[in-house]
Design a protein around this motif. Structure first.
Motif, PDB file in Angstrom:
ATOM      1  N   ASN A  46       7.797   4.672  -0.392  1.00  0.00           N
ATOM      2  CA  ASN A  46       6.512   5.357  -0.407  1.00  0.00           C
ATOM      3  C   ASN A  46       6.652   6.796   0.063  1.00  0.00           C
ATOM      4  OD1 ASN A  46       5.403   3.006  -1.242  1.00  0.00           O
ATOM      5  ND2 ASN A  46       4.849   2.342   0.802  1.00  0.00           N
ATOM      6  N   VAL A  90       0.193   4.354   0.447  1.00  0.00           N
ATOM      7  CA  VAL A  90      -0.092   5.391   1.431  1.00  0.00           C
ATOM      8  C   VAL A  90      -0.198   4.819   2.839  1.00  0.00           C
ATOM      9  CG1 VAL A  90      -1.199   6.964  -0.161  1.00  0.00           C
ATOM     10  CG2 VAL A  90      -2.551   5.194   0.912  1.00  0.00           C
ATOM     11  N   HIS A  91       0.091   3.532   2.977  1.00  0.00           N
ATOM     12  CA  HIS A  91      -0.012   2.851   4.269  1.00  0.00           C
ATOM     13  C   HIS A  91      -1.404   3.001   4.870  1.00  0.00           C
ATOM     14  CE1 HIS A  91       4.117   1.760   4.259  1.00  0.00           C
ATOM     15  NE2 HIS A  91       4.483   2.999   4.049  1.00  0.00           N
ATOM     16  N   ALA A  92      -2.382   2.885   4.021  1.00  0.00           N
ATOM     17  CA  ALA A  92      -3.749   2.961   4.526  1.00  0.00           C
ATOM     18  C   ALA A  92      -4.153   1.644   5.163  1.00  0.00           C
ATOM     19  CB  ALA A  92      -4.703   3.291   3.385  1.00  0.00           C
ATOM     20  N   CYS A 118      -8.184   4.960   1.368  1.00  0.00           N
ATOM     21  CA  CYS A 118      -7.677   4.168   0.250  1.00  0.00           C
ATOM     22  C   CYS A 118      -7.660   5.034  -0.997  1.00  0.00           C
ATOM     23  CB  CYS A 118      -8.604   2.971   0.058  1.00  0.00           C
ATOM     24  SG  CYS A 118      -8.290   2.033  -1.427  1.00  0.00           S
ATOM     25  N   ILE A 119      -6.586   4.960  -1.771  1.00  0.00           N
ATOM     26  CA  ILE A 119      -6.524   5.764  -2.990  1.00  0.00           C
ATOM     27  C   ILE A 119      -6.888   4.940  -4.210  1.00  0.00           C
ATOM     28  CG2 ILE A 119      -4.858   7.382  -2.051  1.00  0.00           C
ATOM     29  CD1 ILE A 119      -2.730   5.872  -3.695  1.00  0.00           C
ATOM     30  N   GLN A 154       6.085  10.366  -1.887  1.00  0.00           N
ATOM     31  CA  GLN A 154       5.240  11.443  -1.389  1.00  0.00           C
ATOM     32  C   GLN A 154       6.020  12.751  -1.326  1.00  0.00           C
ATOM     33  OE1 GLN A 154       3.538  10.426   2.355  1.00  0.00           O
ATOM     34  NE2 GLN A 154       2.516   8.612   1.555  1.00  0.00           N
ATOM     35  N   THR A 192      -6.364   7.345   7.274  1.00  0.00           N
ATOM     36  CA  THR A 192      -5.788   7.315   5.930  1.00  0.00           C
ATOM     37  C   THR A 192      -6.768   6.600   5.026  1.00  0.00           C
ATOM     38  OG1 THR A 192      -3.738   6.861   7.080  1.00  0.00           O
ATOM     39  CG2 THR A 192      -3.661   6.903   4.698  1.00  0.00           C
ATOM     40  N   CYS A 245       0.838  -1.206   0.000  1.00  0.00           N
ATOM     41  CA  CYS A 245       0.000   0.000   0.000  1.00  0.00           C
ATOM     42  C   CYS A 245       0.871   1.254   0.000  1.00  0.00           C
ATOM     43  CB  CYS A 245      -0.909   0.010   1.225  1.00  0.00           C
ATOM     44  SG  CYS A 245      -2.046   1.405   1.238  1.00  0.00           S
TER      45      CYS A 245
END
Lengths: 235, 360
Positions: free
Chosen positions: B62, A75-77, A123-124, B66, A121, A73
């Motif tokens: 990641n 964005v580490h969601a 989910c994208i 960003q 956070t 993931c």
């Protein structure tokens, strides 16, 4: 070298051990079918699962807790249910310490299965996690708008009209509409920018929750089994 | 100002170090086998390093994206790793191509998973046919040939438990509660049954290698761990204070599975009875409480090589070959001394001992 007799002996032993193991492992299946017990309806509460998750019971059976989805993931969601009854700390904040009827995870949930906290956070919808899952607990989904709309149903957004700014004539807002990937379908606003969710189009990504400017989040994503929104999960 | 006395000193006894050195040379210690121990430590260290670096690189990748894309401030100081990886075109390889842990490793598109994960999956998902089962093929073959090699060489929890064992030795704790070694087979069977009836994977919760990798991932990525850390603490403290290597010997479902699979292993321990003086150093060195000297090893041996290292007389070594004819021989003392006498007469008698579960 092994003589033929010993070879046969060992083959016999191995086969019998295998049979016993097979009966232990899979014998109950036939028994279960024989009893023809109807499967209970999937009403158990569960946290929001990543996109592509199969039905909850099968998901918990198939997820092997390898945490590959979390590593994938960007964005580490994707978080992991790690603490025994740790959900209490993860519940969306609200005026009385928690949001009305949050999806409190049951006490056995400290099982390292993946889940999402959209208010932290969201989910994208990159579908990376569905591609890395080795066991099929998350089914691979193509990274297109149509495929995601067709097969992702993580949850359904629900608006709390008591604290939503436009619904209380506090201000003009429309933040949830702006960030929604399926805007004008999943979320629409009226002439006063008062939002409405259309559950049949909502994929449950939770971007609206993350962007909501109200501290206690006037919009939240509930898992699709939730009685208010009806179970529309695929499978 | 007197110069040093020219008088020649009487020849003193050689230093302890020198004596050690000469003794080692005289006895022709199994140098290669000692090197094997070093190799094993290196393998364990690199597994641990990989378990730490995979999440670190993933996080770095990641957060760097960003930082580069939208210029937000990263919570992890990416400049640290920037320095390490500057000008490295293969930077993404670790972060994207290699993922997972010893439980389920994903290298490129290839997935390699633990045989226990497959057992767990089959029991919980109640299916005997699934593409996921094929991912355990390589570890399965390795276990069939080498026995519990995963336990001694790759398991990150083994390292932890060996540290516990060392602490125990340093502290001089004598309390040692023993159980039946069949306990772990019961854990394996009952765990599979529980998984079957609960519909959830239970071994994944209690299997220390997975717990260690999961905890490392969680601590690195989220800065907080889960219940697994408490489980590990519990196991290690119980091992230190009450029972030597309790988990691996009596409770580990993975160890039970590998013991079963390794019944016909080809990597076996060889005892050269002509050299053995029955000093039983190897017995006390064995972490698993086995008895390499008398051949009582069974399938429990995890190839850690402590006994080979402990033997100063080169009487223990590895061999590759099938199970011996008589299966579970424990050579009697008389036979052993006879072998020693023949060797004293110049014959290079080598008696191989072997070890199987049935004899115990």
């Amino acid at each position: 070298m092994m003589t033929r007799r010993e070879l046969l002996e060992s083959l016999k032993n191995g086969l019998s051990a295998g049979c016993v193991g097979f009966v232990i492992l899979f014998g109950g299946r036939a028994l279960r079918r024989r009893l023809a017990e109807p499967e209970p309806a999937p009403t158990a509460q569960h946290p929001l699962r990543p996109p592509g998750a199969i039905a909850e019971d099968a998901f918990r059976a198939k997820c092997t807790r390898c945490m590959l989805c979390g590593e994938a993931c960007p964005v580490h969601a994707i978080r992991f249910v790690t603490r025994i009854a740790g959900a209490q700390a993860d519940v969306q904040p609200g005026p009385l310490g928690f949001k009305r009827e949050p999806h409190v995870q049951p006490i056995w949930a400290g099982d390292d299965t993946p889940y999402l906290l959209p208010w932290k956070t969201a989910c994208i919808l990159c579908m990376e996690c569905t591609r890395v899952c080795p066991t099929g607990a998350l089914l691979p989904i193509e990274e297109t708008r149509e495929a995601i709309a067709a097969s992702v149903r993580m949850g359904v957004a629900q608006i709390d009209r008591k604290i939503c700014l436009p619904w209380n004539r506090r201000s003009w807002c429309g933040a949830c509409l702006t960030i929604c990937p399926y805007r004008e379908k999943a979320i629409t606003v009226d002439y006063q920018s008062r939002p409405t969710v259309h559950p049949e189009h909502c994929v449950g990504c939770g971007l609206c929750v993350e962007i909501c400017p109200i501290r206690y989040k006037a919009i939240s994503v509930l898992p699709p089994f939730y009685p208010d929104v009806g179970d529309t999960r695929a499978e | 100002m007197s110069a040093r006395s020219p008088k020649k000193k009487p020849r003193s006894a050689p230093s302890r170090f020198y004596r050690r050195l000469t003794r080692a040379r005289r006895q022709r210690l199994p140098g290669r086998m000692r090197a094997l121990q070093l190799v094993r430590r290196c393998v364990q260290a690199s597994v641990l390093l990989a378990l730490i670096s995979i999440p670190v690189f993933s996080l770095y990748e990641n957060l760097r994206n960003q930082r580069d894309d939208i210029g937000i401030e990263a919570r992890f100081d990416t400049r640290l790793v920037d320095g390490l990886l500057r000008e490295n075109p293969e930077r993404r390889v670790l972060a994207t191509k290699l993922r997972g842990s010893v439980w389920t490793l994903k290298a490129g598109d290839t997935v390699v998973s633990d045989p226990l994960a497959v057992v767990d999956f089959s029991a919980a998902a109640r299916s005997g046919v699934d593409p996921f089962l094929l991912t355990a093929l390589i570890p399965l073959l390795a276990t069939l040939l080498l026995g519990r090699v995963f336990c001694g060489w790759l398991c990150p929890a083994d390292l932890l438990f060996e540290v516990g064992s060392t602490l125990r030795r340093w502290a001089g704790i004598e309390t040692n509660v023993t159980f039946s070694r069949w306990t772990k087979f019961c854990v394996l069977g009952l765990g599979a049954l529980a998984g079957f009836y609960l519909g959830t994977q239970v071994f994944a919760e209690i299997y220390p290698p997975r717990v260690v990798s999961g905890e490392l991932y969680l601590w690195i990525t989220f800065g907080a761990g889960g219940a697994g850390a408490w489980l590990l603490l519990l196991i290690v403290s119980f091992e230190v204070f009450a029972s030597r290597r309790f988990w691996c010997r009596y409770a580990c479902p993975g160890g039970a599975l590998y013991s079963l699979l390794g019944t016909f292993r080809v990597l076996r321990l060889k005892v050269r009875a002509d050299r053995c003086t029955q000093c039983s150093k190897c017995v006390s060195a064995c972490e698993f409480g086995l008895s390499p000297m008398s051949g009582k090893i069974g399938n429990e041996c995890n190839n850690c090589g402590h006994c080979v290292r402990a033997c100063g007389l080169d009487a223990l070594t590895w061999r590759i070959g099938p199970r011996p004819k008589d299966g579970f021989d424990i050579i009697a003392a008389a036979e052993r001394s006879a072998a020693r006498e023949t060797s004293a007469h110049g014959a290079k008698g080598t008696v191989e001992e072997n070890h199987d579960t049935a004899g115990q």
